[in-house]
Design a protein around this motif. Structure first.
Motif, PDB file in Angstrom:
ATOM      1  N   SER A  18       0.322  -1.061  -0.078  1.00  0.00           N
ATOM      2  CA  SER A  18       0.134  -0.173   0.143  1.00  0.00           C
ATOM      3  C   SER A  18       0.886   1.531  -0.122  1.00  0.00           C
ATOM      4  O   SER A  18       2.130   0.816   0.202  1.00  0.00           O
ATOM      5  CB  SER A  18      -0.888   0.009   0.736  1.00  0.00           C
ATOM      6  OG  SER A  18      -0.254   0.724   2.469  1.00  0.00           O
ATOM      7  N   THR A  60       0.571   5.189   0.545  1.00  0.00           N
ATOM      8  CA  THR A  60      -0.385   6.702   0.804  1.00  0.00           C
ATOM      9  C   THR A  60      -0.206   8.282   0.328  1.00  0.00           C
ATOM     10  O   THR A  60       1.353   7.943   0.483  1.00  0.00           O
ATOM     11  CB  THR A  60       0.230   6.618   2.636  1.00  0.00           C
ATOM     12  OG1 THR A  60      -1.048   5.937   3.680  1.00  0.00           O
ATOM     13  CG2 THR A  60      -0.943   8.145   3.149  1.00  0.00           C
ATOM     14  N   ILE A  75      -9.823  10.206  -5.321  1.00  0.00           N
ATOM     15  CA  ILE A  75      -8.106  10.113  -4.945  1.00  0.00           C
ATOM     16  C   ILE A  75      -8.230  11.247  -3.591  1.00  0.00           C
ATOM     17  O   ILE A  75      -8.392  12.300  -4.341  1.00  0.00           O
ATOM     18  CB  ILE A  75      -7.540   9.872  -5.362  1.00  0.00           C
ATOM     19  CG1 ILE A  75      -7.664   8.178  -5.760  1.00  0.00           C
ATOM     20  CG2 ILE A  75      -6.432   9.192  -4.407  1.00  0.00           C
ATOM     21  CD1 ILE A  75      -6.552   7.299  -6.781  1.00  0.00           C
ATOM     22  N   ARG A  76      -7.981  11.533  -2.555  1.00  0.00           N
ATOM     23  CA  ARG A  76      -8.560  12.587  -1.589  1.00  0.00           C
ATOM     24  C   ARG A  76      -6.887  12.661  -0.485  1.00  0.00           C
ATOM     25  O   ARG A  76      -5.955  11.372  -0.502  1.00  0.00           O
ATOM     26  CB  ARG A  76      -9.710  12.960  -0.216  1.00  0.00           C
ATOM     27  CG  ARG A  76     -10.287  12.526  -1.300  1.00  0.00           C
ATOM     28  CD  ARG A  76     -11.326  13.977  -2.319  1.00  0.00           C
ATOM     29  NE  ARG A  76     -12.570  14.151  -2.404  1.00  0.00           N
ATOM     30  CZ  ARG A  76     -12.925  14.918  -3.535  1.00  0.00           C
ATOM     31  NH1 ARG A  76     -11.797  15.612  -3.520  1.00  0.00           N
ATOM     32  NH2 ARG A  76     -14.177  14.576  -3.411  1.00  0.00           N
ATOM     33  N   ASP A  90      -5.290   9.849   2.041  1.00  0.00           N
ATOM     34  CA  ASP A  90      -5.580   8.046   0.893  1.00  0.00           C
ATOM     35  C   ASP A  90      -4.539   7.189   1.402  1.00  0.00           C
ATOM     36  O   ASP A  90      -3.664   7.566   0.403  1.00  0.00           O
ATOM     37  CB  ASP A  90      -6.455   7.997  -0.148  1.00  0.00           C
ATOM     38  CG  ASP A  90      -7.595   8.792  -0.250  1.00  0.00           C
ATOM     39  OD1 ASP A  90      -8.281   9.213   1.184  1.00  0.00           O
ATOM     40  OD2 ASP A  90      -8.644   9.057  -1.376  1.00  0.00           O
ATOM     41  N   THR A  91      -4.719   6.049   1.584  1.00  0.00           N
ATOM     42  CA  THR A  91      -3.940   5.213   2.079  1.00  0.00           C
ATOM     43  C   THR A  91      -4.205   4.021   0.393  1.00  0.00           C
ATOM     44  O   THR A  91      -5.474   3.564   0.437  1.00  0.00           O
ATOM     45  CB  THR A  91      -3.773   4.221   2.962  1.00  0.00           C
ATOM     46  OG1 THR A  91      -2.819   4.723   3.856  1.00  0.00           O
ATOM     47  CG2 THR A  91      -2.797   2.866   2.846  1.00  0.00           C
ATOM     48  N   LEU A  92      -3.888   3.909  -0.418  1.00  0.00           N
ATOM     49  CA  LEU A  92      -4.190   3.492  -1.666  1.00  0.00           C
ATOM     50  C   LEU A  92      -3.425   1.513  -2.000  1.00  0.00           C
ATOM     51  O   LEU A  92      -2.592   1.703  -1.791  1.00  0.00           O
ATOM     52  CB  LEU A  92      -3.919   3.652  -3.077  1.00  0.00           C
ATOM     53  CG  LEU A  92      -4.619   5.035  -2.361  1.00  0.00           C
ATOM     54  CD1 LEU A  92      -3.991   6.247  -4.390  1.00  0.00           C
ATOM     55  CD2 LEU A  92      -6.181   4.978  -2.894  1.00  0.00           C
ATOM     56  N   ASN A 118      -9.161   1.635  -1.128  1.00  0.00           N
ATOM     57  CA  ASN A 118      -8.908   3.079  -0.963  1.00  0.00           C
ATOM     58  C   ASN A 118      -8.703   2.719   0.340  1.00  0.00           C
ATOM     59  O   ASN A 118      -9.521   1.115   0.946  1.00  0.00           O
ATOM     60  CB  ASN A 118      -9.095   4.299  -1.086  1.00  0.00           C
ATOM     61  CG  ASN A 118     -10.567   4.288  -0.768  1.00  0.00           C
ATOM     62  OD1 ASN A 118     -11.419   3.423  -0.145  1.00  0.00           O
ATOM     63  ND2 ASN A 118     -11.363   5.437  -1.182  1.00  0.00           N
ATOM     64  N   GLN A 119      -8.906   3.299   1.493  1.00  0.00           N
ATOM     65  CA  GLN A 119      -8.804   2.334   3.439  1.00  0.00           C
ATOM     66  C   GLN A 119      -9.857   2.281   3.659  1.00  0.00           C
ATOM     67  O   GLN A 119     -10.244   1.925   4.824  1.00  0.00           O
ATOM     68  CB  GLN A 119      -7.837   4.052   3.535  1.00  0.00           C
ATOM     69  CG  GLN A 119      -9.110   4.884   4.110  1.00  0.00           C
ATOM     70  CD  GLN A 119      -7.676   6.306   3.319  1.00  0.00           C
ATOM     71  OE1 GLN A 119      -7.835   5.935   2.106  1.00  0.00           O
ATOM     72  NE2 GLN A 119      -8.544   7.219   3.562  1.00  0.00           N
ATOM     73  N   HIS A 120     -11.507   2.608   2.996  1.00  0.00           N
ATOM     74  CA  HIS A 120     -12.520   2.461   3.457  1.00  0.00           C
ATOM     75  C   HIS A 120     -12.952   1.576   2.260  1.00  0.00           C
ATOM     76  O   HIS A 120     -14.056   0.445   2.826  1.00  0.00           O
ATOM     77  CB  HIS A 120     -12.987   3.626   2.879  1.00  0.00           C
ATOM     78  CG  HIS A 120     -13.021   5.079   3.713  1.00  0.00           C
ATOM     79  ND1 HIS A 120     -12.583   5.221   4.668  1.00  0.00           N
ATOM     80  CD2 HIS A 120     -12.540   6.173   3.031  1.00  0.00           C
ATOM     81  CE1 HIS A 120     -12.598   6.397   5.494  1.00  0.00           C
ATOM     82  NE2 HIS A 120     -12.015   6.838   4.057  1.00  0.00           N
ATOM     83  N   VAL A 161     -11.582   2.996  -6.194  1.00  0.00           N
ATOM     84  CA  VAL A 161     -11.485   4.376  -6.844  1.00  0.00           C
ATOM     85  C   VAL A 161     -11.443   4.082  -8.563  1.00  0.00           C
ATOM     86  O   VAL A 161     -11.080   5.209  -8.894  1.00  0.00           O
ATOM     87  CB  VAL A 161     -10.432   4.990  -6.289  1.00  0.00           C
ATOM     88  CG1 VAL A 161     -11.168   5.288  -4.665  1.00  0.00           C
ATOM     89  CG2 VAL A 161      -8.809   5.105  -6.119  1.00  0.00           C
TER      90      VAL A 161
END
Lengths: 155, 155
Positions: free
Chosen positions: A26, A28, A100-101, A104-106, A135-137, A141
Motif C-alpha cells: 500500500s 499513502t 482520490i483525496r 488516502d492509503t491505496l 482506498n482505506q475505506h 477508486v
C-alpha cells in the motif's frame, strides 16, 4: 515497499490462469504529492489548490487520474503483479470511479481475466487483467484493465 | 508552453461537434525525464538504464506508458484541448503503439468522436475523443480515447 526484483516468484504465461489473484503493498498519498504531480502533468485547479478545488466538480482537492494510474503501476511493479520479464502493457481501459483525496492509503488487487498464447510468436502471449485500486475505506477508486505481453517459460 | 487558462476560447458541450479537431503544442522528452518518472512510478530496467534496456523487449530506453499518458494530458491541459471547466475524464482506453525514446518531440492531435448530452443532468454531457500522441517522425506512438465530462453553456 520491496522492489519487484526481490519478489520470490515471477510468473510466466504458463503459470497464469483465469481467476488468479494478486495483491500489492500500500501507499499513502499526501496533498503535496498530488499537487507536485499536477504541476508537471495536469495543472488544473482541482489538482493544485484546496480552496480553488472546492468550487469545482470534485468539491475538494483530488489526485489527477494519471497520477492514480501511475501509483497503481508503481504498486504492481513493486511486487503487486510479479510477471516474469516485467509488466509490459500494450494498452487497456481505465475507469476513474471515485476521487482520490490527500491522506488516502491505496493498494491494488489484480485478477487475471484472460490468458492467450500468441499464434504467431511461440515465446509469448497476452494476458488481460483487472486491477482495482482500493482506498482505506474499501472503496474501488480506479479500475484498470490492462492487456499485458507476457513471456512463456523458456524450455 | 502557454497555460490552459490563457487559451482564447474554451469549448462547452454546445460548442463541440463530431469531427472537430484540436492540436497541442509540443514537448521534447529527455533521457533524464524518462528515468526520473520511472524511478518513482515504473522502476523497470527498460525505463531506467540504457544498457539494461538493450537486452529487453524494448531494445533500448523507452518511456513508461504512464509517462506517455501523463505527457499527453499535460499537452492537452496546456491548450491542446480547451474545454470549459477543464479536462475531467471518467475513463477511457489507451493503446501504446510505439516506444517513446529519449529526444523524441511529441504533440497531441485530438478529434471529437461522440457528443452526448446527459439525460439526467441538464448541465452537462459526455464527449468521447481520440487523442493521438505523435512523434517528430509523424508516427503515432499512443492513442488515448477518453470519455470526458463537459459542462453545457450556462443559459
Amino acid at each position: 515497499m520491496s522492489d519487484a526484483t526481490t519478489a520470490e516468484k515471477r510468473y510466466y504465461l504458463d503459470d497464469l490462469a483465469v481467476g488468479q489473484r494478486f495483491s500489492s503493498g500500500s501507499r499513502t498519498l499526501s496533498a503535496e504529492e498530488i499537487k507536485s504531480f499536477a504541476r508537471e502533468f495536469d495543472p488544473q485547479p482541482f489538482h493544485l489548490d484546496e480552496a480553488a478545488a472546492r468550487e469545482t466538480f470534485f468539491q475538494g482537492l483530488a489526485a489527477s487520474g494519471w497520477h492514480a494510474a501511475a501509483i497503481a503501476m508503481s504498486l504492481m511493479v513493486r511486487g503487486g503483479l510479479p510477471i516474469a520479464g516485467g509488466i509490459i502493457g500494450a494498452g487497456g481501459e481505465i475507469a476513474w470511479r471515485k476521487p482520490i483525496r490527500p491522506g488516502d492509503t491505496l493498494h491494488v488487487e489484480t485478477e487475471i481475466i484472460e490468458v492467450t498464447p500468441s499464434r504467431s510468436k511461440p515465446d509469448r502471449g497476452t494476458v488481460v487483467a483487472r486491477s482495482d485500486t482500493i482506498n482505506q475505506h474499501g472503496e474501488i477508486v480506479q479500475t484498470l484493465t490492462p492487456r499485458l505481453i507476457v513471456p512463456r517459460r523458456p524450455t
